[in-house]
Motif scaffolding. Structure first.
Motif, PDB file in Angstrom:
ATOM      1  N   VAL A  93     -24.150  26.551  -1.492  1.00  0.00           N
ATOM      2  CA  VAL A  93     -24.563  25.354  -0.706  1.00  0.00           C
ATOM      3  C   VAL A  93     -23.371  24.794  -0.315  1.00  0.00           C
ATOM      4  N   THR A  94     -23.291  24.876   1.019  1.00  0.00           N
ATOM      5  CA  THR A  94     -22.146  24.285   1.667  1.00  0.00           C
ATOM      6  C   THR A  94     -22.609  23.151   2.515  1.00  0.00           C
ATOM      7  N   GLY A  95     -21.666  22.039   2.145  1.00  0.00           N
ATOM      8  CA  GLY A  95     -22.073  20.748   2.698  1.00  0.00           C
ATOM      9  C   GLY A  95     -21.132  20.622   4.156  1.00  0.00           C
ATOM     10  N   LEU A  96     -21.770  20.316   5.255  1.00  0.00           N
ATOM     11  CA  LEU A  96     -20.974  20.111   6.486  1.00  0.00           C
ATOM     12  C   LEU A  96     -21.068  18.309   6.563  1.00  0.00           C
ATOM     13  N   ILE A  97     -20.046  17.890   6.887  1.00  0.00           N
ATOM     14  CA  ILE A  97     -19.850  16.336   7.071  1.00  0.00           C
ATOM     15  C   ILE A  97     -18.997  16.091   8.077  1.00  0.00           C
ATOM     16  N   GLY A  98     -19.331  14.838   8.764  1.00  0.00           N
ATOM     17  CA  GLY A  98     -18.439  14.411   9.877  1.00  0.00           C
ATOM     18  C   GLY A  98     -19.394  13.563  10.892  1.00  0.00           C
ATOM     19  N   HIS A  99     -18.579  12.749  11.537  1.00  0.00           N
ATOM     20  CA  HIS A  99     -19.186  11.633  12.432  1.00  0.00           C
ATOM     21  C   HIS A  99     -19.838  12.242  13.398  1.00  0.00           C
ATOM     22  N   THR A 100     -20.737  11.268  13.826  1.00  0.00           N
ATOM     23  CA  THR A 100     -21.713  11.718  15.437  1.00  0.00           C
ATOM     24  C   THR A 100     -20.630  12.304  16.251  1.00  0.00           C
ATOM     25  N   GLY A 101     -20.927  13.531  16.722  1.00  0.00           N
ATOM     26  CA  GLY A 101     -20.118  13.749  17.939  1.00  0.00           C
ATOM     27  C   GLY A 101     -18.585  14.636  17.389  1.00  0.00           C
ATOM     28  N   SER A 102     -18.727  14.772  16.071  1.00  0.00           N
ATOM     29  CA  SER A 102     -17.618  15.758  15.610  1.00  0.00           C
ATOM     30  C   SER A 102     -17.935  17.154  15.908  1.00  0.00           C
TER      31      SER A 102
END
Lengths: 277, 287
Positions: free
Chosen positions: B36-45
Motif C-alpha cells: 500500500v503506497t500513500g500519496l500525499i500533498g496539498h491541493t494542486g500538487s
C-alpha cells in the motif's frame, strides 16, 4: 475533448476590446450582425472579413484560439454548404449539373459560400466582441442595464438577469463535472467514443443521469445559500461595480455605425462583381 | 520490478492557451506489488493528475506509464483493457452512480467488459459483501441510499473488476470517523485477500501512518519525498518544512521529546507512541 470547447469562454486581457463598456459591446454586436446579414455584394463581404480580422487583432486573442472556436462548427458548415448547393430552387447563373430533379447552378456555389462565410464571421465576431473579452458577470449586468426600461411594464428584468448570471456561472462547473463523471465511468470500462451514433448516445446515459441529479442538487444548495444571505430579488438592491462608459465606447459605436452605413452604401453603389442574396 | 511505474512523466494542461499549467514535472515513481503506497500533498500538487495517469484516463504529455513493465499506451485503442486491471476510485465516487438498482450499477464495469450474467451476479454479490453492503441493498435505487452507503456502492463498482492495482483518490473524504475507518478497513482487507497493489491518495497523515507501507509526498508537481513509512516519518522536520503535517500523535511525541523524555520507535502511530512511552517509563523505573 470537452476542454476544447472555447465557445463562451472568457480570456483575461487588457486590450481595447476588453476595456469597452459591456453595454456598448452588446450594441456593437447587434450592429455587426445586422451589417453581416445586410451585405449583398462580394466586395462588401471582403471588407467585412477584413473588419473582423482587425477586430481579432485589436482584441489580442490568439488566432489559434479563434480558429479552435470554429472547429465544433465544421459539421454544420459542411451541412450548410451541401444543402445550399443541392437543394436550392433558384435558377440563375450557369447550369452546371442537371440530373433528374437535381439542378446545380454556379450561383448556388456562391450563395453557399456566402452562407458559410456569414456563419464563420458571425461566430468569430460575436465571440471576440463578447464571450472571449467580457466576463459573463459583466455581460449579464449589461443586459440588465439595457433592459431596465422594461421593468416599468413589470418585466422582472433583475430576476431574468440573475437567472442568466447563474446559468452562465455554472457552465464551466457543469463542464468540469461532466468530465469528472465521464472519467469515473471510463474508469469502469465505459466506452464513450466508439460505435455507431445510436450506440454512442446510449453510452452517454451513465454520464447524463448523474449530471442531471447533481445539477438539481446544486440548484437546491444554491437557493438555500442565497436565502441564507437574505436575497430577495431586485427590491432595494444596489450594485458593487457600476458600469461606466468612456469616450472610447462612443468612438467604437461610431466606427461600427459607419461600417453598417458602409455596407448599405456598398450594396447600393457597387454594381459590378457578383451579387449574392 | 514494479507493478506500476511512471517514468519521467510530465503533464501540461491547456498547452498553448493562456491557461497553460504544468501539473507534473518529470515525475519518477514506482509501486511495488502487494504494497500500500500513500500519496500525499496539498491541493494542486499534482496528485489527481498522477492518479488519472495510472489507468490511462490522462495520457502524459511526456514520459511512459508501465504496467508489469509494459507501456500502457503501446496500443492506445486497447486502453480499456488497462482500466479493467487498474481500478480507479475517483474522489467523491458516489456521483458516478446512475443505474436503476445498486446491483446493476455495481455490475456496470463487468457489463462493459462483456461478462456473462451469471458471472456478473456472482461478482456483484461478492463485491457488495466486501464493502459491507447487504444483499437486500442490491435491489434498491442508488438514490435511496445514505451518503455512506452510496460511497460504498461506488467503491464496490470498482472492486467488482478484481483489479490488480487499486487506486483510491481520497476514498474516505467527507465521512465521519467511523465511516472512514470502515471504508479504509474494507480496502485494506481487499489488499490482503487479493494481494493487490494499492495506491491511496489522502490528505490525512493519520491514514498514511496507519495504512501505508510506503509514502510519497507530492509538492508542486514533483515527488518531494518517497520512501517507506518509517523513513518518511523519521524526519518530521523535512515534512513540516515542506508545509506538510505529521500525525497528531506524533506532535505529542515530539513535544515530549523536546521536554527531555527519550522516545524511540514508530512515533507516528498511537500504538508506537504508547509503546515508546511505556518503554521510556520502564527504563526510568518510575510508574
Amino acid at each position: 475533448m470537452i476542454s476544447d470547447i472555447t465557445l463562451g469562454q472568457y480570456f483575461p486581457g487588457t486590450s481595447v476590446v476588453h476595456r469597452l463598456d459591456p453595454r456598448f459591446k452588446i450594441i456593437l454586436t447587434i450592429l455587426f450582425m445586422v451589417a453581416l446579414f445586410s451585405a449583398r455584394n462580394v466586395f462588401v463581404y471582403a471588407a467585412l472579413v477584413l473588419f473582423t480580422v482587425l477586430l481579432v487583432v485589436a482584441s489580442r486573442i490568439s488566432l489559434r484560439v479563434v480558429l479552435r472556436g470554429i472547429r465544433p462548427l465544421v459539421f454544420i458548415l459542411i451541412f450548410t454548404l451541401i444543402l445550399h448547393v443541392l437543394m436550392s430552387t433558384r435558377t440563375d447563373g450557369r447550369l452546371l449539373i442537371e440530373w433528374k430533379w437535381l439542378t446545380v447552378y454556379d450561383m448556388d456555389f456562391y450563395r453557399a459560400g456566402v452562407m458559410v462565410l456569414r456563419i464563420v464571421l458571425l461566430v468569430v465576431g460575436t465571440s471576440v466582441l463578447l464571450s472571449y473579452t467580457t466576463t459573463p458577470i459583466s455581460l449579464t449586468d449589461a443586459i440588465e442595464s439595457l433592459l431596465k426600461p422594461l421593468s416599468l411594464i413589470r418585466v422582472p428584468v433583475h430576476e431574468f438577469a440573475m437567472m442568466m448570471t447563474i446559468a452562465l456561472r455554472f457552465i464551466p462547473t457543469m463542464l468540469e463535472e461532466t468530465e469528472k463523471i465521464m472519467n469515473a465511468q471510463k474508469a469502469r470500462g465505459a466506452d464513450l467514443s466508439s460505435g455507431n451514433p445510436f450506440k454512442k448516445i446510449r453510452a452517454l446515459i451513465p454520464v447524463l443521469i448523474p449530471l442531471i441529479v447533481s445539477a438539481f442538487q446544486r440548484a437546491l444548495d444554491l437557493a438555500t445559500a442565497m436565502e441564507c444571505r437574505c436575497y430577495r430579488g431586485s427590491k432595494g438592491r444596489t450594485k458593487l461595480v457600476k458600469l461606466k462608459s468612456t469616450p472610447a465606447d462612443f468612438v467604437a459605436l461610431v466606427l461600427f455605425a459607419a461600417v453598417l452605413a458602409g455596407v448599405y452604401l456598398g450594396n447600393h453603389f457597387i454594381t459590378y462583381g457578383i451579387r449574392v442574396g | 520490478m514494479y507493478k506500476l511505474e511512471l517514468k519521467d512523466v510530465t503533464h501540461v494542461y491547456g498547452a498553448r492557451t493562456p491557461f497553460e499549467k504544468t501539473a507534473l514535472r518529470s515525475v519518477n515513481i514506482g509501486f511495488e506489488t502487494g504494497l500500500v503506497t500513500g500519496l500525499i500533498g496539498h491541493t494542486g500538487s499534482g496528485k489527481s493528475t498522477l492518479v488519472q495517469m495510472m489507468n490511462g484516463l490522462i495520457r502524459p504529455t511526456k514520459g511512459t506509464v508501465l504496467l508489469d513493465g509494459k507501456d500502457i499506451w503501446e496500443k492506445p485503442k486497447e486502453i480499456r483493457s488497462v482500466r479493467f486491471r487498474v481500478g480507479l476510485v475517483m474522489q467523491y465516487p458516489e456521483y458516478q452512480l446512475f443505474d436503476e438498482t445498486v446491483g446493476k450499477d455495481i455490475g456496470f464495469a463487468l457489463r462493459n467488459k462483456g461478462c456473462s450474467e451469471e458471472t456478473i451476479k456472482e461478482k456483484v454479490t461478492e463485491a457488495a459483501e466486501r464493502v459491507g453492503l447487504s444483499p437486500a441493498m442490491l435491489s434498491k435505487s442508488p438514490f435511496d441510499l445514505s451518503g455512506g452507503q452510496r460511497r460504498r456502492a461506488a467503491i464496490a463498482g470498482v472492486l467488482v473488476m478484481d483489479p490488480e492495482v487499486l487506486v483510491l483518490d481520497e476514498p474516505a473524504a467527507g465521512l465521519d470517523p467511523r465511516g472512514r475507518a470502515e471504508i479504509l478497513g474494507y480496502l485494506y482487507r481487499y489488499r490482503e485477500t487479493k494481494g493487490a497493489t494499492v495506491i491511496l491518495v489522502s490528505h490525512s497523515m493519520e491514514d498514511m501512518a496507519q495504512y501505508c507501507d510506503r509514502v510519497a509526498v507530492m509538492r508542486d508537481g514533483e515527488v518531494y519525498a518517497d520512501g517507506t513509512t518509517d523513513e518518511i516519518f523519521s524526519d518530521p522536520d523535512r515534512l513540516l518544512g515542506a508545509g506538510m503535517d505529521v500525525p497528531e500523535v506524533m506532535k505529542v511525541a515530539l513535544e515530549l521529546k523536546k521536554r527531555g523524555i527519550a522516545l524511540e520507535g514508530r512515533l507516528y502511530t498511537v500504538e508506537g507512541v504508547r509503546d515508546a512511552v511505556l518503554r521510556s517509563l520502564g527504563k526510568g523505573g518510575a510508574v
